[in-house]
Structures are given as structure tokens and as C-alpha cells.
Enzyme design. Structure first.
Site, PDB file in Angstrom:
ATOM      1  N   ALA A 118       0.834  -1.212   0.000  1.00  0.00           N
ATOM      2  CA  ALA A 118       0.000   0.000   0.000  1.00  0.00           C
ATOM      3  C   ALA A 118       0.867   1.259   0.000  1.00  0.00           C
ATOM      4  O   ALA A 118       0.572   2.238  -0.701  1.00  0.00           O
ATOM      5  CB  ALA A 118      -0.925  -0.003   1.224  1.00  0.00           C
ATOM      6  N   ARG A 142       9.769  -2.937  -8.779  1.00  0.00           N
ATOM      7  CA  ARG A 142       9.550  -4.238  -8.135  1.00  0.00           C
ATOM      8  C   ARG A 142       8.367  -4.899  -8.843  1.00  0.00           C
ATOM      9  O   ARG A 142       7.366  -4.243  -9.115  1.00  0.00           O
ATOM     10  CB  ARG A 142       9.255  -4.092  -6.633  1.00  0.00           C
ATOM     11  CG  ARG A 142      10.423  -3.522  -5.831  1.00  0.00           C
ATOM     12  CD  ARG A 142      10.139  -3.549  -4.326  1.00  0.00           C
ATOM     13  NE  ARG A 142      10.195  -4.906  -3.787  1.00  0.00           N
ATOM     14  CZ  ARG A 142       9.770  -5.220  -2.562  1.00  0.00           C
ATOM     15  NH1 ARG A 142       9.239  -4.303  -1.774  1.00  0.00           N
ATOM     16  NH2 ARG A 142       9.854  -6.473  -2.132  1.00  0.00           N
ATOM     17  N   CYS A 174       6.075 -10.811   8.462  1.00  0.00           N
ATOM     18  CA  CYS A 174       6.466  -9.585   7.780  1.00  0.00           C
ATOM     19  C   CYS A 174       5.815  -8.359   8.436  1.00  0.00           C
ATOM     20  O   CYS A 174       5.470  -8.394   9.624  1.00  0.00           O
ATOM     21  CB  CYS A 174       6.169  -9.663   6.286  1.00  0.00           C
ATOM     22  SG  CYS A 174       7.157  -8.476   5.313  1.00  0.00           S
ATOM     23  N   ASP A 220       0.690  -9.006  -1.135  1.00  0.00           N
ATOM     24  CA  ASP A 220       1.232  -8.143  -2.195  1.00  0.00           C
ATOM     25  C   ASP A 220       0.386  -8.252  -3.444  1.00  0.00           C
ATOM     26  O   ASP A 220       0.263  -7.288  -4.210  1.00  0.00           O
ATOM     27  CB  ASP A 220       2.685  -8.494  -2.471  1.00  0.00           C
ATOM     28  CG  ASP A 220       3.541  -8.165  -1.250  1.00  0.00           C
ATOM     29  OD1 ASP A 220       3.559  -8.987  -0.309  1.00  0.00           O
ATOM     30  OD2 ASP A 220       4.141  -7.078  -1.224  1.00  0.00           O
ATOM     31  N   ASN A 280       2.370 -13.382  -0.966  1.00  0.00           N
ATOM     32  CA  ASN A 280       2.837 -12.546   0.156  1.00  0.00           C
ATOM     33  C   ASN A 280       4.267 -12.934   0.493  1.00  0.00           C
ATOM     34  O   ASN A 280       4.853 -13.831  -0.124  1.00  0.00           O
ATOM     35  CB  ASN A 280       1.912 -12.735   1.369  1.00  0.00           C
ATOM     36  CG  ASN A 280       2.149 -11.690   2.444  1.00  0.00           C
ATOM     37  OD1 ASN A 280       2.228 -10.490   2.147  1.00  0.00           O
ATOM     38  ND2 ASN A 280       2.283 -12.109   3.685  1.00  0.00           N
TER      39      ASN A 280
HETATM   40  P1  RI2 Z   1       0.724  -3.604   3.207  1.00  0.00           P
HETATM   41  C1  RI2 Z   1       5.151  -6.478   2.075  1.00  0.00           C
HETATM   42  O1  RI2 Z   1       6.141  -6.709   1.116  1.00  0.00           O
HETATM   43  C2  RI2 Z   1       4.759  -7.740   2.817  1.00  0.00           C
HETATM   44  O2  RI2 Z   1       4.797  -8.899   2.021  1.00  0.00           O
HETATM   45  C3  RI2 Z   1       3.367  -7.362   3.279  1.00  0.00           C
HETATM   46  O3  RI2 Z   1       2.576  -8.455   3.680  1.00  0.00           O
HETATM   47  C4  RI2 Z   1       2.839  -6.692   2.014  1.00  0.00           C
HETATM   48  O4  RI2 Z   1       3.944  -5.947   1.502  1.00  0.00           O
HETATM   49  C5  RI2 Z   1       1.621  -5.834   2.173  1.00  0.00           C
HETATM   50  O5  RI2 Z   1       1.903  -4.663   2.911  1.00  0.00           O
HETATM   51  P2  RI2 Z   1       7.567  -5.951   1.139  1.00  0.00           P
HETATM   52  O6  RI2 Z   1       7.370  -4.611   0.461  1.00  0.00           O
HETATM   53  O7  RI2 Z   1       0.254  -3.065   1.882  1.00  0.00           O
HETATM   54  O8  RI2 Z   1       8.057  -5.832   2.567  1.00  0.00           O
HETATM   55  O9  RI2 Z   1      -0.362  -4.308   3.940  1.00  0.00           O
HETATM   56  O10 RI2 Z   1       8.475  -6.849   0.315  1.00  0.00           O
HETATM   57  O11 RI2 Z   1       1.403  -2.530   4.043  1.00  0.00           O
END
Ligand code: RI2
Length: 319
Positions: free
Chosen positions: A27, A67, A132, A201, A211
Site C-alpha cells: 500500500a 519491483r 512480515c 502483495d 505474500n
Molecule cells: P501492506 C510487504 O512486502 C509484505 O509482504 C506485506 O505483507 C505486504 O507488503 C503488504 O503490505 P515488502 O514490500 O500493503 O516488505 O499491507 O516486500 O502494508
């Protein structure tokens, strides 16, 4: 002009911060990418509408290519670019500004709404286990705590980047009783856990949840132990291209996240794999909680069709 020189510094800096994971979480990435497009539009000196459009698409491409796994990023870019309207540069600029503001506002409201639905699933005295760091998960816990519920959490550290430390800090700030554990200790404690609570994700049309690496093993263990698995994911995590058979690319990150170069040299001639995400099949997930309510994973495709229709375009690909 569609050249890197016309890219606003906020675009290049945001892109490199996303790639380096200084800006992370699906997000948060979406919010930053939309705002960067807004900065590009506002500062544009394009002489013609065509030039302006090309400039915005070029900025979106740079952001897009940072990404590959979190679909919130292309969904954000798509939302902003498809709202571009007008016949003069100024009109186009204003339309982008409106669209960015609408997008970022919706993102915040969606998280609050999702939090309330997810919070309703948690009861006073429950124990959760997280993996995470997910702002959508934190929103659920915050809503439950605001309802006066007391929660206990086992927080997996989440190798290799230890985003679990962020979760541990934020849950502690919310008043949750937190125990940090290594990822491998999860099964040891799952008997004491009422809900495994993770973010996403991307969510595929069949209800699979993409995820952070390690989520799928945790979900399989949870199912084996009879522990509920809840996925907190705003609808911006729904991956529209999976409706037409595309698969979600799993990001492979640098080997140095797993082991430092000098340690690697001591070990000898080895290969190192570092996938950032994995896929949890829908049968291991009890509920996907969105701002539109909670869904069994198998029915998420209905919401996906309603939100995205059948045909999805990638406006940043047009040169
Ligand atoms: P929100 C993160 O990925 C995690 O996998 C987490 O569950 C997901 O994004 C969603 O995050 P990374 O950016 O949108 O750490 O709920 O690789 O904050």
C-alpha cells in the site's frame, strides 16, 4: 519529450527508494508511486498535450519497473493515468492532481474500513501470529484494540530483512503483548494461536495469496493445527491480469540479503536463491478481508470482475 531528462527528481528518487525497499509494503508503494506521478505532472513544462502524456507514461514506466510482485503499484499507476483528461496541458495537469488526491484518499479510507472488518474477526483475549509487516494487518489490530480488545501476538522476525521488527514495534505501541520469534519457531507456538494474520502483495483470481516468502509454509502449518488464517488486503492488491491467465512474477532479490559476501566466500562455491514472495493456495486461507468486506478466497474473482472488468490495459506501455 519522452526522455529520462524530463523525469522529475521525485519520480527517480521514489523509484530508487522502492527498489531499495526504503519505501516498502504494497500500500505504501502505491501511495508513493501515485504521488510521484503527481509531482511529475505538476512540474511538467511539456509544450503539448502529447508531450505531457508521453512524459507521464515515461515516469510511470520507471516507477513500474522497480519491483514486480506487488500489484498495488501497477494498479496505482493505471488509476492515475486512466484519469488523465483534457485538451490542454493545464487541464491534463489538473486531472492528474485530482486523480492522485482521490487515489491517496481512497487508499487511506480503504485501510480504515478494512481494519474494522478485520478487527471484528478478532475477539478479546485472542492471540495472533504475524509474518512480515503489513499496514493492512496493523489496521485490523488497531481497530480491535480501539474496540477495547486485548490481544497477544507472536511476531515472526521474517528473514532475510526482518520486517517483523517493524511489526513488533507498531503492535507494542498499540498496547499488544508481543513476543518476537524466529520464523522457524512458528509451529512450536501455533497451538496457542487463534489467528494467523498476514497481508498480501497480490491476490490472484483463484484466491491464491502472494505474500512475503514464508507465508505459505505458515498457512499450511496453521491449517494442520486448525488455526484460522486471515489475509488483510485492500482491493488494490487484487491482480487483474490473473483473470486472463497471467501469473504473478515472484521477485528475486540480491543474494547479499541472505548472506554477506565475505561469509559467502568462506562457505565456498554455492548458489544463493532469495525469492521475496511465495504463493499460498486458497485452500489454506479462511478469509480475505478487504474494505468491501470479507471473502472466502475462492469468491474473490467476483469482486475482481466487478472492480476491473474483463479487460485490463497497461497505459505506461504505450510509447
Ligand atoms: P501492506 C510487504 O512486502 C509484505 O509482504 C506485506 O505483507 C505486504 O507488503 C503488504 O503490505 P515488502 O514490500 O500493503 O516488505 O499491507 O516486500 O502494508
Amino acid at each position: 519529450m519522452n526522455t529520462p531528462e524530463t523525469l522529475h527528481t521525485e519520480v527517480t528518487e521514489t523509484a530508487s527508494a522502492i527498489a531499495e525497499m526504503e519505501i516498502r509494503g504494497a500500500a505504501t508503494i502505491a501511495d508513493a508511486a501515485a504521488r510521484a506521478l503527481g509531482a511529475q505532472a505538476e512540474a511538467s513544462t511539456a509544450a503539448t498535450p502529447e508531450e505531457f502524456r508521453a512524459e507521464l507514461r515515461a515516469a510511470a514506466r520507471v516507477l513500474h519497473d522497480t519491483r514486480p510482485t506487488a500489484v498495488s503499484l501497477p494498479n496505482a499507476l493505471r488509476y492515475v493515468l486512466l484519469g488523465m483528461e483534457g485538451t490542454t496541458v493545464e487541464e491534463l495537469q489538473n486531472s492528474i492532481a485530482r486523480r492522485v488526491a482521490a487515489f491517496c484518499g481512497q487508499l487511506e479510507r480503504a485501510q480504515d474500513d478494512l481494519g474494522r472488518f478485520g478487527g471484528n474477526r478478532l475477539r478479546d483475549g485472542d492471540t495472533i501470529m504475524t509474518h512480515c509487516h503489513s499496514t493492512d494487518v496493523i489496521a485490523c489490530v488497531r481497530a480491535a484494540v480501539e474496540d477495547g480488545k486485548e490481544l497477544t501476538a507472536y511476531v515472526r522476525e521474517t528473514r532475510p530483512r526482518n520486517q517483523g521488527h517493524i511489526t513488533a514495534r507498531e503492535l507494542t505501541e498499540l498496547g499488544v503483548d508481543v513476543t518476537l520469534i524466529v520464523d522457524n519457531a512458528a509451529r512450536h507456538y501455533l497451538n496457542d494461536v487463534d489467528h494467523v494474520l498476514v497481508g498480501a502483495d497480490s491476490i490472484a483470481a483463484d484466491g491464491s495469496v502472494i505474500n512475503k516468502i514464508g507465508t505459505s509454509g505458515l498457512a499450511v502449518n496453521a491449517r494442520d493445527m486448525g488455526t484460522q488464517v486471515m489475509v488483510a488486503a485492500q482491493t488494490i492488491k487484487l491482480h487483474p491480469a490473473t483473470m486472463t491467465g497471467h501469473t504473478v512474477e515472484i521477485e528475486e532479490r540480491d543474494a547479499t540479503e541472505v548472506v554477506a559476501d565475505d561469509v559467502r566466500a568462506e562457505i565456498g562455491d554455492i548458489r544463493i536463491n532469495n525469492p521475496a514472495f511465495d504463493v499460498t493456495p486458497p485452500r489454506y486461507v479462511d478469509a480475505i478481508v478487504t474494505e468491501r468486506g470479507q471473502f472466502p478466497p475462492e469468491s474473490i474473482v467476483i469482486l475482481m470482475r466487478e472492480l476491473f472488468g474483463e479487460r485490463v490495459t497497461n497505459p505506461w506501455e504505450e510509447l
